[in-house]
Design a protein around this motif. Structure first.
Motif, PDB file in Angstrom:
ATOM      1  N   SER A 101       0.827  -1.203   0.000  1.00  0.00           N
ATOM      2  CA  SER A 101       0.000   0.000   0.000  1.00  0.00           C
ATOM      3  C   SER A 101       0.865   1.258   0.000  1.00  0.00           C
ATOM      4  CB  SER A 101      -0.906  -0.001   1.239  1.00  0.00           C
ATOM      5  OG  SER A 101      -1.752   1.117   1.240  1.00  0.00           O
ATOM      6  N   GLY A 102       0.473   2.256  -0.816  1.00  0.00           N
ATOM      7  CA  GLY A 102       1.200   3.519  -0.853  1.00  0.00           C
ATOM      8  C   GLY A 102       2.244   3.601  -1.932  1.00  0.00           C
ATOM      9  N   ASN A 103       2.221   2.685  -2.895  1.00  0.00           N
ATOM     10  CA  ASN A 103       3.228   2.683  -3.952  1.00  0.00           C
ATOM     11  C   ASN A 103       2.675   3.125  -5.304  1.00  0.00           C
ATOM     12  OD1 ASN A 103       6.159   1.339  -3.383  1.00  0.00           O
ATOM     13  ND2 ASN A 103       4.650   0.663  -1.889  1.00  0.00           N
ATOM     14  N   GLY A 104       1.587   3.899  -5.279  1.00  0.00           N
ATOM     15  CA  GLY A 104       1.052   4.474  -6.500  1.00  0.00           C
ATOM     16  C   GLY A 104      -0.275   3.898  -6.939  1.00  0.00           C
ATOM     17  N   GLN A 105      -0.783   2.886  -6.199  1.00  0.00           N
ATOM     18  CA  GLN A 105      -2.045   2.267  -6.609  1.00  0.00           C
ATOM     19  C   GLN A 105      -3.205   3.253  -6.555  1.00  0.00           C
ATOM     20  OE1 GLN A 105       0.154   1.163  -4.251  1.00  0.00           O
ATOM     21  NE2 GLN A 105      -0.096  -1.036  -3.887  1.00  0.00           N
ATOM     22  N   THR A 106      -3.267   4.035  -5.483  1.00  0.00           N
ATOM     23  CA  THR A 106      -4.361   5.003  -5.341  1.00  0.00           C
ATOM     24  C   THR A 106      -4.330   6.019  -6.472  1.00  0.00           C
ATOM     25  OG1 THR A 106      -4.371   4.752  -2.945  1.00  0.00           O
ATOM     26  CG2 THR A 106      -5.358   6.757  -3.828  1.00  0.00           C
ATOM     27  N   GLU A 107      -3.141   6.551  -6.760  1.00  0.00           N
ATOM     28  CA  GLU A 107      -3.003   7.548  -7.831  1.00  0.00           C
ATOM     29  C   GLU A 107      -3.361   6.952  -9.184  1.00  0.00           C
ATOM     30  OE1 GLU A 107      -0.844   8.873  -4.316  1.00  0.00           O
ATOM     31  OE2 GLU A 107      -0.818   6.973  -5.412  1.00  0.00           O
ATOM     32  N   LEU A 108      -3.031   5.675  -9.396  1.00  0.00           N
ATOM     33  CA  LEU A 108      -3.384   5.031 -10.657  1.00  0.00           C
ATOM     34  C   LEU A 108      -4.898   4.969 -10.831  1.00  0.00           C
ATOM     35  CD1 LEU A 108      -2.627   3.445 -13.200  1.00  0.00           C
ATOM     36  CD2 LEU A 108      -2.620   1.360 -11.798  1.00  0.00           C
ATOM     37  N   LEU A 109      -5.598   4.496  -9.814  1.00  0.00           N
ATOM     38  CA  LEU A 109      -7.053   4.404  -9.896  1.00  0.00           C
ATOM     39  C   LEU A 109      -7.686   5.775 -10.101  1.00  0.00           C
ATOM     40  CD1 LEU A 109      -7.869   1.802  -7.090  1.00  0.00           C
ATOM     41  CD2 LEU A 109      -8.182   1.488  -9.544  1.00  0.00           C
ATOM     42  N   GLU A 110      -7.195   6.767  -9.380  1.00  0.00           N
ATOM     43  CA  GLU A 110      -7.808   8.094  -9.444  1.00  0.00           C
ATOM     44  C   GLU A 110      -7.495   8.801 -10.753  1.00  0.00           C
ATOM     45  OE1 GLU A 110      -6.854  10.191  -5.844  1.00  0.00           O
ATOM     46  OE2 GLU A 110      -8.083   8.856  -4.607  1.00  0.00           O
ATOM     47  N   ALA A 111      -6.332   8.532 -11.338  1.00  0.00           N
ATOM     48  CA  ALA A 111      -6.028   9.109 -12.647  1.00  0.00           C
ATOM     49  C   ALA A 111      -6.879   8.453 -13.732  1.00  0.00           C
ATOM     50  CB  ALA A 111      -4.543   8.943 -12.966  1.00  0.00           C
ATOM     51  N   LEU A 112      -7.007   7.134 -13.671  1.00  0.00           N
ATOM     52  CA  LEU A 112      -7.790   6.421 -14.689  1.00  0.00           C
ATOM     53  C   LEU A 112      -9.264   6.796 -14.628  1.00  0.00           C
ATOM     54  CD1 LEU A 112      -6.237   2.835 -14.458  1.00  0.00           C
ATOM     55  CD2 LEU A 112      -5.756   4.601 -16.154  1.00  0.00           C
ATOM     56  N   SER A 113      -9.750   7.129 -13.443  1.00  0.00           N
ATOM     57  CA  SER A 113     -11.171   7.477 -13.295  1.00  0.00           C
ATOM     58  C   SER A 113     -11.418   8.976 -13.423  1.00  0.00           C
ATOM     59  CB  SER A 113     -11.683   6.982 -11.939  1.00  0.00           C
ATOM     60  OG  SER A 113     -10.930   7.541 -10.874  1.00  0.00           O
ATOM     61  N   GLY A 114     -10.374   9.763 -13.732  1.00  0.00           N
ATOM     62  CA  GLY A 114     -10.547  11.195 -13.974  1.00  0.00           C
ATOM     63  C   GLY A 114     -10.616  12.047 -12.726  1.00  0.00           C
ATOM     64  N   ILE A 115     -10.307  11.476 -11.567  1.00  0.00           N
ATOM     65  CA  ILE A 115     -10.420  12.226 -10.314  1.00  0.00           C
ATOM     66  C   ILE A 115      -9.227  13.153 -10.108  1.00  0.00           C
ATOM     67  CG2 ILE A 115     -10.509  11.986  -7.788  1.00  0.00           C
ATOM     68  CD1 ILE A 115     -12.025   9.364  -8.238  1.00  0.00           C
ATOM     69  N   VAL A 116      -8.019  12.677 -10.414  1.00  0.00           N
ATOM     70  CA  VAL A 116      -6.828  13.516 -10.283  1.00  0.00           C
ATOM     71  C   VAL A 116      -6.206  13.701 -11.662  1.00  0.00           C
ATOM     72  CG1 VAL A 116      -6.382  12.749  -7.920  1.00  0.00           C
ATOM     73  CG2 VAL A 116      -5.249  11.589  -9.816  1.00  0.00           C
ATOM     74  N   PRO A 117      -5.593  14.871 -11.906  1.00  0.00           N
ATOM     75  CA  PRO A 117      -4.997  15.111 -13.223  1.00  0.00           C
ATOM     76  C   PRO A 117      -3.684  14.358 -13.390  1.00  0.00           C
ATOM     77  CG  PRO A 117      -4.589  16.976 -11.778  1.00  0.00           C
ATOM     78  CD  PRO A 117      -5.493  16.046 -11.021  1.00  0.00           C
ATOM     79  N   MET A 118      -3.395  13.973 -14.619  1.00  0.00           N
ATOM     80  CA  MET A 118      -2.099  13.353 -14.905  1.00  0.00           C
ATOM     81  C   MET A 118      -1.084  14.442 -15.213  1.00  0.00           C
ATOM     82  SD  MET A 118      -2.843  11.797 -18.702  1.00  0.00           S
ATOM     83  CE  MET A 118      -4.512  11.283 -18.346  1.00  0.00           C
ATOM     84  N   THR A 119       0.180  14.147 -14.936  1.00  0.00           N
ATOM     85  CA  THR A 119       1.265  15.080 -15.236  1.00  0.00           C
ATOM     86  C   THR A 119       1.699  14.930 -16.684  1.00  0.00           C
ATOM     87  OG1 THR A 119       2.017  14.848 -12.958  1.00  0.00           O
ATOM     88  CG2 THR A 119       3.531  15.903 -14.496  1.00  0.00           C
ATOM     89  N   SER A 120       1.787  13.682 -17.123  1.00  0.00           N
ATOM     90  CA  SER A 120       2.169  13.401 -18.510  1.00  0.00           C
ATOM     91  C   SER A 120       1.666  12.018 -18.880  1.00  0.00           C
ATOM     92  CB  SER A 120       3.690  13.480 -18.683  1.00  0.00           C
ATOM     93  OG  SER A 120       4.341  12.534 -17.847  1.00  0.00           O
ATOM     94  N   GLY A 121       1.752  11.723 -20.180  1.00  0.00           N
ATOM     95  CA  GLY A 121       1.299  10.439 -20.666  1.00  0.00           C
ATOM     96  C   GLY A 121      -0.096  10.506 -21.245  1.00  0.00           C
ATOM     97  N   THR A 122      -0.611   9.346 -21.658  1.00  0.00           N
ATOM     98  CA  THR A 122      -1.948   9.279 -22.240  1.00  0.00           C
ATOM     99  C   THR A 122      -2.711   8.087 -21.666  1.00  0.00           C
ATOM    100  OG1 THR A 122      -1.198   7.925 -24.106  1.00  0.00           O
ATOM    101  CG2 THR A 122      -1.216  10.324 -24.411  1.00  0.00           C
ATOM    102  N   ILE A 123      -4.020   8.250 -21.621  1.00  0.00           N
ATOM    103  CA  ILE A 123      -4.933   7.174 -21.243  1.00  0.00           C
ATOM    104  C   ILE A 123      -6.006   7.096 -22.324  1.00  0.00           C
ATOM    105  CG2 ILE A 123      -6.609   6.339 -19.555  1.00  0.00           C
ATOM    106  CD1 ILE A 123      -5.134   8.035 -17.448  1.00  0.00           C
ATOM    107  N   GLU A 124      -6.198   5.910 -22.890  1.00  0.00           N
ATOM    108  CA  GLU A 124      -7.237   5.713 -23.886  1.00  0.00           C
ATOM    109  C   GLU A 124      -8.263   4.729 -23.329  1.00  0.00           C
ATOM    110  OE1 GLU A 124      -7.788   4.017 -28.437  1.00  0.00           O
ATOM    111  OE2 GLU A 124      -5.863   4.922 -27.842  1.00  0.00           O
ATOM    112  N   VAL A 125      -9.506   5.186 -23.184  1.00  0.00           N
ATOM    113  CA  VAL A 125     -10.588   4.374 -22.634  1.00  0.00           C
ATOM    114  C   VAL A 125     -11.658   4.187 -23.693  1.00  0.00           C
ATOM    115  CG1 VAL A 125     -12.298   4.145 -20.794  1.00  0.00           C
ATOM    116  CG2 VAL A 125     -10.141   5.315 -20.334  1.00  0.00           C
ATOM    117  N   LEU A 126     -11.864   2.928 -24.087  1.00  0.00           N
ATOM    118  CA  LEU A 126     -12.935   2.619 -25.046  1.00  0.00           C
ATOM    119  C   LEU A 126     -12.857   3.501 -26.284  1.00  0.00           C
ATOM    120  CD1 LEU A 126     -15.677   2.301 -22.307  1.00  0.00           C
ATOM    121  CD2 LEU A 126     -14.768   0.401 -23.656  1.00  0.00           C
ATOM    122  N   GLY A 127     -11.613   3.744 -26.719  1.00  0.00           N
ATOM    123  CA  GLY A 127     -11.385   4.514 -27.937  1.00  0.00           C
ATOM    124  C   GLY A 127     -11.285   6.009 -27.746  1.00  0.00           C
ATOM    125  N   PHE A 128     -11.513   6.516 -26.537  1.00  0.00           N
ATOM    126  CA  PHE A 128     -11.417   7.953 -26.259  1.00  0.00           C
ATOM    127  C   PHE A 128     -10.119   8.224 -25.510  1.00  0.00           C
ATOM    128  CE2 PHE A 128     -15.816   7.227 -27.091  1.00  0.00           C
ATOM    129  CZ  PHE A 128     -16.297   8.385 -27.664  1.00  0.00           C
TER     130      PHE A 128
END
Length: 532
Positions: free
Chosen positions: A294-321
Motif C-alpha cells: 500500500s502507498g506505492n502508486g495504486q491510489t493515484e493510478l485508480l484516481e487518474a484512470l477514473s478522472g479524479i486527479v490530473p495526470m502530469t504526462s502520458g496518455t490514457i485511452e478508454v474505449l477509444g477515447f
C-alpha cells in the motif's frame, strides 16, 4: 487458573446498547504459544482484545493474566501486567527517532540523557536477543513498514510485555517482510513470550500458530490445535456454512484492449511524483491485477484512470477515447463512456456515511433518467433502485432508509459494488474490494468479479492481498515506488516472485513494454494478439 496459561478469560460479557458484542466468552491461551483468533467482521474479536488490553471494561466475567486476577480500567494497567499490543495502524511519531518513540511516555525522569542512554542499552539487548535490530537513531518516516512494525514490537518488549497481541500484523507487509515477522515470532516464542494473533488470513493461521480459537456473532464457537484443523474447517466455523476458498474460474479470454495506458505520470499537490512512466493495456474478458505494498502508486493510478486527479504526462485511452494532461475527461464523462470505479477507501470516496443507503446507492448516477424526473429525483425510483441493488448483492439489512454508517463494512462494500457493477460497465476499476470484509462476503465478491470478466468486461483489480491477486487475476503487474517493477501471468505467479517484484528486487523492465510484448516474448496468448 493454572500456571500453564498466560491468559484465561472466563464468561466475558460486553454489550453496546442492543448489540451483544461478547456473550459469555471463554478463552485459554497457553504460555509461550502462538494463539490465533479468527472470526468474521463483527464477531467480537476486537472487543475481546480491547477488554484484555484495558480499552473497554467487561460488563461481567473474569480476566486472569500469568496466574493473577485483574480488573483493567485502562491500558496502563494491562501494560503493567505484562500485556503489549501492536495495532494494525502503528502508533508512532513519524518525525521522532526510533529511540524517542520507544521511550515516549517512560522517559526515565528529569534526567532525559540518562534515560536515553539506559534505553539505548536495553533496546540493543532486545534487538540482539529477538532478532529485532533497527537503527535507533533513524527517524520513523525513513523506515519501511516492516521496520516500523519492529519498532512497535520493541516498544512493547521494552515496557516488559510477556504477552503480545497483534492485530492484522501482515496487512501492509510484503511476503518477505511477513516471513521475517514470523521468524521474529519464532524467536519470541523460544524466549517464552506468548503471542495472540488476530488475522483473517487462514493460511497464516495454519503456518504460524499452535492453537486457534474461532468467534462468531459474539460467541466463542470453537478451539482447535492448529495441526488438527484445516483452512476449510476454520472457514466453515467462522461463517456457519461451507465456504469456497478458491475462486472457481476458467482461463481468461482476453480480447481487444479497452484501456490503454502509455507513459502515465502523476504528481501530488506538493509536486512529488507518485506515479512514474506507467504503461500497460487492459483487455476485454480479463482481470488485470495490480499488486504492491500500500502507498506505492495504486491510489493515484485508480484516481487518474477514473478522472479524479490530473495526470502530469502520458496518455490514457478508454474505449477509444483518449485523454492527456491538456485534454482530460471528467469522471462524469468516463462513466457515460462505460467506465466504473470502486474506490479503495469506501468511507472517504465510496459513500457518504450520513446519507441513507438509497442516497449512497445513486452517487455519481443521480442524473440517470431511470431515477430522475426532469430536475427532481423521484424518491420512489431512488428507493426502488436501492432495493434492487440490495437484493442482487445480498446487502443486509435490505433497508434503503437505513443510514450508510449503520451497515457493517462488508455490507457497505457490497452496496458500492452493486452500484458500480449493476450499471454493466465495459471497464471496471476496483480498489481493495475485500478490505475489511469477512470470508463469506469475499467469496461472493470474487465470484461477481469473475462473472463480469466472463461477460466480456475488462476489470482492473488493485489489492494488497496477494492471495486475492493470484486467485482472481489473469495477468498481474506490480507497482513499487510508483513504477511498474514486474509483469507476470497469474498462472505463473507465486508469493515469493511477487514479493521480489514488490521490493523491486528483480531486473528493471522497459516502461513501454506492453503486456502484448511480454506474451509475444514468452510465446503465450498469440491468439489474443491476433484478435487485437
Amino acid at each position: 487458573m493454572t500456571d500453564n496459561f498466560a491468559i484465561e478469560l472466563t464468561d466475558i460479557d460486553k454489550r453496546f446498547g442492543a448489540v451483544h458484542a461478547n456473550n459469555k466468552v471463554c478463552l485459554q491461551v497457553k504460555r509461550g504459544n502462538i494463539h490465533g483468533i479468527v472470526g468474521e467482521n463483527g464477531a467480537g474479536k476486537s472487543t475481546l482484545m480491547s477488554i484484555l488490553y484495558g480499552f473497554y471494561q467487561a460488563d461481567a466475567g473474569q480476566i486472569d493474566v500469568l496466574g493473577q486476577a485483574y480488573t483493567f480500567t485502562d491500558s496502563h494497567q494491562a501494560i503493567a501486567a505484562g500485556i503489549g499490543m501492536v495495532h494494525q495502524h502503528f502508533m508512532l511519531v513519524e518525525n521522532f527517532t526510533v529511540l524517542e518513540n520507544v521511550i515516549l511516555g517512560s522517559e526515565g525522569g528529569a534526567l532525559l540523557a540518562h534515560g536515553l542512554a539506559a534505553a539505548r542499552k536495553e533496546l540493543t539487548r532486545l534487538g540482539d536477543e529477538y532478532g529485532l535490530k533497527v537503527d535507533l537513531d533513524a527517524t520513523i518516516d525513513t523506515l519501511s513498514v516492516g521496520l516500523q512494525q519492529r519498532v512497535e514490537i520493541l516498544k512493547a518488549l521494552y515496557k516488559g510485555a510477556k504477552i503480545l497481541i497483534l492485530d492484522e500484523p501482515t496487512g501492509v507487509l510484503t511476503p518477505q517482510e511477513t516471513d521475517e515477522l514470523f521468524r521474529i515470532f519464532g524467536a519470541l516464542k523460544q524466549q517464552g513470550v506468548t503471542i495472540m494473533l488476530i488475522t483473517h488470513k487462514l493460511r497464516e493461521i495454519m503456518s504460524i500458530t499452535d492453537q486457534v480459537s474461532v468467534m462468531r456473532a459474539g460467541q466463542m464457537v470453537a478451539h482447535r490445535d492448529t495441526q488438527a484443523t484445516s483452512r476449510e474447517e476454520l472457514a466453515e466455523l467462522m461463517v456457519g456454512r461451507k465456504v469456497l476458498l478458491q475462486v472457481n474460474k476458467k482461463p481468461g479470454n482476453g480480447r481487444a484492449p479497452l484501456l490503454k495506458v502509455k507513459r502515465l505520470s502523476v504528481s501530488d499537490n506538493q509536486g512529488i511524483e507518485r506515479l512514474k512512466d506507467v504503461s500497460f493495456e487492459l483487455r476485454a474478458g480479463e482481470v488485470l491485477g495490480v499488486a504492491g505494498v500500500s502507498g506505492n502508486g495504486q491510489t493515484e493510478l485508480l484516481e487518474a484512470l477514473s478522472g479524479i486527479v490530473p495526470m502530469t504526462s502520458g496518455t490514457i485511452e478508454v474505449l477509444g477515447f483518449k485523454m492527456d494532461a491538456k485534454h482530460p475527461l471528467t469522471p462524469d464523462r468516463l462513466r457515460e463512456l462505460g467506465l466504473a470505479h470502486v474506490p479503495e477507501d469506501r468511507h472517504r470516496m465510496g459513500l457518504i456515511t450520513d446519507f441513507s443507503a438509497s442516497e449512497s446507492a445513486l452517487l455519481g448516477y443521480h442524473t440517470d433518467p431511470k431515477i430522475n424526473s426532469g430536475i427532481w429525483l423521484s424518491n420512489r425510483k431512488v428507493e426502488a433502485n436501492c432495493q434492487a441493488l440490495m437484493q442482487s448483492f445480498d446487502v443486509r439489512p435490505a433497508d434503503p432508509h437505513l443510514k450508510s454508517a449503520n451497515f457493517s463494512g462488508g455490507n457497505q462494500q457490497k452496496l458500492i459494488l452493486a452500484r458500480e457493477m449493476e450499471r454493466n460497465p465495459e471497464v471496471l476499476l476496483i480498489g481493495q474490494p475485500t478490505r475489511g470484509v469477512d470470508i463469506g462476503a469475499i467469496e461472493f465478491i470474487h465470484q461477481r468479479i469473475i462473472d463480469m470478466r466472463d461477460a466480456g468486461k475488462a476489470v482492473l483489480l488493485v489489492s494488497v492481498e496477494l492471495d486475492e491477486i493470484m486467485s482472481v487475476s489473469d495477468r498481474i503487474i506490480v507497482l513499487c515506488d510508483g513504477e511498474i517493477s514486474g509483469r507476470i501471468d497469474a498462472a505463473d505467479a507465486d508469493e515469493r516472485t511477487l514479493g521480489m517484484m514488490m521490493a523491486n528486487a528483480l531486473d528493471p523492465i522497459d516502461p513501454l513494454q506492453t503486456m502484448d510484448d511480454q506474451h509475444a516474448s514468452s510465446g503465450q496468448a498469440s491468439s489474443q494478439e491476433t484478435q487485437a
